[in-house]
Write an enzyme that holds these catalytic residues in place. Structure first.
Site, PDB file in Angstrom:
ATOM      1  N   ASP A  37       0.839  -1.200   0.000  1.00 22.02           N
ATOM      2  CA  ASP A  37       0.000   0.000   0.000  1.00 22.02           C
ATOM      3  C   ASP A  37       0.873   1.249   0.000  1.00 22.02           C
ATOM      4  OD1 ASP A  37      -3.256   0.233   0.818  1.00 22.02           O
ATOM      5  OD2 ASP A  37      -2.092   2.082   0.976  1.00 22.02           O
ATOM      6  N   ASP A  58       4.343   2.730  -4.171  1.00 23.72           N
ATOM      7  CA  ASP A  58       3.446   3.486  -5.045  1.00 23.72           C
ATOM      8  C   ASP A  58       3.324   2.705  -6.350  1.00 23.72           C
ATOM      9  OD1 ASP A  58       2.228   5.204  -6.820  1.00 23.72           O
ATOM     10  OD2 ASP A  58       3.438   6.948  -6.287  1.00 23.72           O
ATOM     11  N   VAL A  59       2.134   2.160  -6.637  1.00 23.53           N
ATOM     12  CA  VAL A  59       1.984   1.277  -7.810  1.00 23.53           C
ATOM     13  C   VAL A  59       2.157   2.016  -9.138  1.00 23.53           C
ATOM     14  CG1 VAL A  59       0.469  -0.356  -6.604  1.00 23.53           C
ATOM     15  CG2 VAL A  59      -0.552   1.525  -7.934  1.00 23.53           C
ATOM     16  N   SER A 137     -14.064  -1.403 -12.573  1.00 20.35           N
ATOM     17  CA  SER A 137     -15.188  -0.715 -11.931  1.00 20.35           C
ATOM     18  C   SER A 137     -16.374  -0.703 -12.902  1.00 20.35           C
ATOM     19  CB  SER A 137     -14.814   0.733 -11.606  1.00 20.35           C
ATOM     20  OG  SER A 137     -15.956   1.469 -11.198  1.00 20.35           O
ATOM     21  N   TYR A 150     -10.907   8.344 -14.705  1.00 21.49           N
ATOM     22  CA  TYR A 150     -11.174   7.136 -13.906  1.00 21.49           C
ATOM     23  C   TYR A 150     -11.878   6.094 -14.776  1.00 21.49           C
ATOM     24  CZ  TYR A 150     -12.882   4.291  -9.959  1.00 21.49           C
ATOM     25  OH  TYR A 150     -13.150   3.253  -9.092  1.00 21.49           O
ATOM     26  N   LYS A 154     -10.422   2.536 -16.019  1.00 23.31           N
ATOM     27  CA  LYS A 154     -11.077   1.286 -15.625  1.00 23.31           C
ATOM     28  C   LYS A 154     -11.512   0.478 -16.856  1.00 23.31           C
ATOM     29  CE  LYS A 154     -10.783   1.686 -11.103  1.00 23.31           C
ATOM     30  NZ  LYS A 154      -9.907   0.774 -10.344  1.00 23.31           N
TER      31      LYS A 154
HETATM   32  P1  NAP Z   1      -9.777   2.524  -0.424  1.00 29.24           P
HETATM   33  O1  NAP Z   1     -10.429   2.026   0.819  1.00 29.24           O
HETATM   34  O2  NAP Z   1      -9.439   3.968  -0.538  1.00 29.24           O
HETATM   35  O3  NAP Z   1      -8.503   1.627  -0.700  1.00 29.24           O
HETATM   36  C1  NAP Z   1      -7.577   1.937  -1.707  1.00 29.24           C
HETATM   37  C2  NAP Z   1      -6.177   1.708  -1.172  1.00 29.24           C
HETATM   38  O4  NAP Z   1      -5.261   1.912  -2.260  1.00 29.24           O
HETATM   39  C3  NAP Z   1      -5.814   2.726  -0.079  1.00 29.24           C
HETATM   40  O5  NAP Z   1      -5.185   2.083   0.999  1.00 29.24           O
HETATM   41  C4  NAP Z   1      -4.859   3.655  -0.807  1.00 29.24           C
HETATM   42  O6  NAP Z   1      -3.896   4.242   0.024  1.00 29.24           O
HETATM   43  C5  NAP Z   1      -4.188   2.706  -1.772  1.00 29.24           C
HETATM   44  N1  NAP Z   1      -3.530   3.437  -2.843  1.00 29.24           N
HETATM   45  C6  NAP Z   1      -3.945   4.570  -3.462  1.00 29.24           C
HETATM   46  N2  NAP Z   1      -3.040   4.962  -4.370  1.00 29.24           N
HETATM   47  C7  NAP Z   1      -2.034   4.072  -4.315  1.00 29.24           C
HETATM   48  C8  NAP Z   1      -0.787   3.952  -4.997  1.00 29.24           C
HETATM   49  N3  NAP Z   1      -0.405   4.857  -5.904  1.00 29.24           N
HETATM   50  N4  NAP Z   1       0.014   2.912  -4.694  1.00 29.24           N
HETATM   51  C9  NAP Z   1      -0.346   2.013  -3.758  1.00 29.24           C
HETATM   52  N5  NAP Z   1      -1.505   2.075  -3.082  1.00 29.24           N
HETATM   53  C10 NAP Z   1      -2.329   3.094  -3.351  1.00 29.24           C
HETATM   54  O7  NAP Z   1     -10.725   2.251  -1.677  1.00 29.24           O
HETATM   55  P2  NAP Z   1     -11.448   0.925  -2.235  1.00 29.24           P
HETATM   56  O8  NAP Z   1     -12.842   1.317  -2.492  1.00 29.24           O
HETATM   57  O9  NAP Z   1     -11.157  -0.263  -1.408  1.00 29.24           O
HETATM   58  O10 NAP Z   1     -10.738   0.817  -3.655  1.00 29.24           O
HETATM   59  C11 NAP Z   1     -10.077  -0.341  -4.101  1.00 29.24           C
HETATM   60  C12 NAP Z   1     -10.252  -0.455  -5.599  1.00 29.24           C
HETATM   61  O11 NAP Z   1     -11.629  -0.645  -5.895  1.00 29.24           O
HETATM   62  C13 NAP Z   1      -9.832   0.780  -6.394  1.00 29.24           C
HETATM   63  O12 NAP Z   1      -9.162   0.380  -7.569  1.00 29.24           O
HETATM   64  C14 NAP Z   1     -11.147   1.445  -6.749  1.00 29.24           C
HETATM   65  O13 NAP Z   1     -11.052   2.217  -7.921  1.00 29.24           O
HETATM   66  C15 NAP Z   1     -12.003   0.212  -6.937  1.00 29.24           C
HETATM   67  N6  NAP Z   1     -13.455   0.450  -6.879  1.00 29.24           N
HETATM   68  C16 NAP Z   1     -14.050   0.847  -5.719  1.00 29.24           C
HETATM   69  C17 NAP Z   1     -15.425   1.026  -5.698  1.00 29.24           C
HETATM   70  C18 NAP Z   1     -16.156   1.455  -4.445  1.00 29.24           C
HETATM   71  O14 NAP Z   1     -17.374   1.716  -4.534  1.00 29.24           O
HETATM   72  N7  NAP Z   1     -15.490   1.536  -3.298  1.00 29.24           N
HETATM   73  C19 NAP Z   1     -16.179   0.815  -6.856  1.00 29.24           C
HETATM   74  C20 NAP Z   1     -15.545   0.417  -8.010  1.00 29.24           C
HETATM   75  C21 NAP Z   1     -14.168   0.220  -8.010  1.00 29.24           C
HETATM   76  P3  NAP Z   1      -4.153   5.708   0.617  1.00 29.24           P
HETATM   77  O15 NAP Z   1      -5.274   5.556   1.590  1.00 29.24           O
HETATM   78  O16 NAP Z   1      -2.848   6.108   1.221  1.00 29.24           O
HETATM   79  O17 NAP Z   1      -4.539   6.559  -0.579  1.00 29.24           O
END
Ligand code: NAP
Length: 263
Positions: A37, A58-59, A137, A150, A154
């Site tokens: 992360d 950082d990915v 997504s 975004y 996706k």
């Molecule tokens: P989340 O709780 O914010 O988790 C995302 C994690 O990724 C956070 O720990 C974040 O760290 C980390 N991250 C961000 N940028 C990064 C980078 N450059 N390198 C490494 N780690 C990084 O959100 P989530 O909802 O679980 O999201 C996970 C995935 O699901 C994402 O790809 C998102 O687009 C996708 N998604 C989510 C939803 C939804 O409704 N939640 C819907 C469709 C798709 P920080 O906290 O430090 O930024």
């Protein structure tokens, strides 16, 4: 016996939300897990809970991610599962997107997955077994106004997933999971600030609720397991049925049947 007994898994964005829930579920199913992360402290917390390994990375930085994937694989004694899940959201009008912001969103969401596949595939090919899942997504299949980079990133993940599946079969299966509205840190501002919008979305969702991270984690574990052995190159929508809507006659039956006599 667990669904992932003996597997060695890396989860990016594993410190929070969907990634965190997937780390937990993978560990419960018998996998050794490396939590990657941007937030190294969050990765540590999750890794501690599952006796896993934590790495800050950082990915969007290809060389940095490649080094970290190598280190994680070394720590676990190999790599057979990669969940490219880290992502960030953003909103702006298309013509007003600052180039740096457009870049950031595409670099984390799309390049992050590309870098993850590039780093993991050689290790999996050498080990003779691989299962990759990428987080796309429903925004990639049904984009909303204001989220152009975004949505584009996706949608790109779905195509990248199909290309990778064609290139790496039969040794590696590659799939994507396309979540709907899931309650995480990413969507928390919507749950807190726009509860009426959340209610509206839930009202359109056939299963009748918003998603929880575990709803996605379970599907990711399935995709990584042998239960999905004949499944590759797919972008699996997991949204409680939300995006089934919008045919031209959507909702019309409810109106018509109020006019009909009871059967
Ligand atoms: P989340 O709780 O914010 O988790 C995302 C994690 O990724 C956070 O720990 C974040 O760290 C980390 N991250 C961000 N940028 C990064 C980078 N450059 N390198 C490494 N780690 C990084 O959100 P989530 O909802 O679980 O999201 C996970 C995935 O699901 C994402 O790809 C998102 O687009 C996708 N998604 C989510 C939803 C939804 O409704 N939640 C819907 C469709 C798709 P920080 O906290 O430090 O930024």
């Amino acid at each position: 016996m667990g669904l992932l007994d003996g597997h060695r898994a890396i989860v990016t964005g594993g410190g929070s939300g969907i990634g965190r829930a997937t780390c937990m579920r993978m560990a419960r199913e018998g996998a050794a897990v490396a939590v990657l992360d941007l937030d190294g402290d969050a990765a540590e917390v999750v890794a501690k809970e599952i006796d896993g390994h934590a790495f800050q990375v950082d990915v969007s930085q290809g060389d940095e991610l490649a080094r970290t994937v190598e280190q994680a694989a070394q720590a676990m004694g190999g790599l057979s599962v990669m969940f490219n899940n880290a992502g960030v959201g953003s909103f702006s009008a298309l013509h007003q997107y600052a180039l740096e912001e457009w870049d950031r969103v595409v670099r984390v969401n799309l390049y992050g997955v590309f870098h993850g596949i590039r780093a993991a595939a050689p290790l999996m090919l050498a080990g003779g077994d691989g299962r990759i899942v990428n987080t796309s997504s429903i925004s990639g299949t049904r984009p909303a106004a204001g989220e152009a980079p975004y949505s584009a990133a996706k949608a790109g993940i779905a195509a990248l997933t199909a290309s990778a599946a064609l290139e790496y079969g039969p040794v590696i299966r590659v799939n994507a999971v396309a979540p709907g509205l899931i309650r995480t840190a990413l969507t928390d501002p919507m749950f807190q600030g726009l509860p009426d919008h959340v209610d509206h979305v839930v009202g359109l969702t056939p299963v009748g609720r918003a998603g929880e991270p575990e709803d996605i984690a379970d599907v990711v574990v399935f995709l990584c397991s042998d239960l999905a052995r004949f499944l590759t190159g797919q972008n699996l929508v997991v949204d409680g049925g939300l995006t089934l809507h919008t045919s031209g006659v959507d909702g019309i039956f409810d109106r018509i049947r109020t006019l009909l006599p009871d059967p």
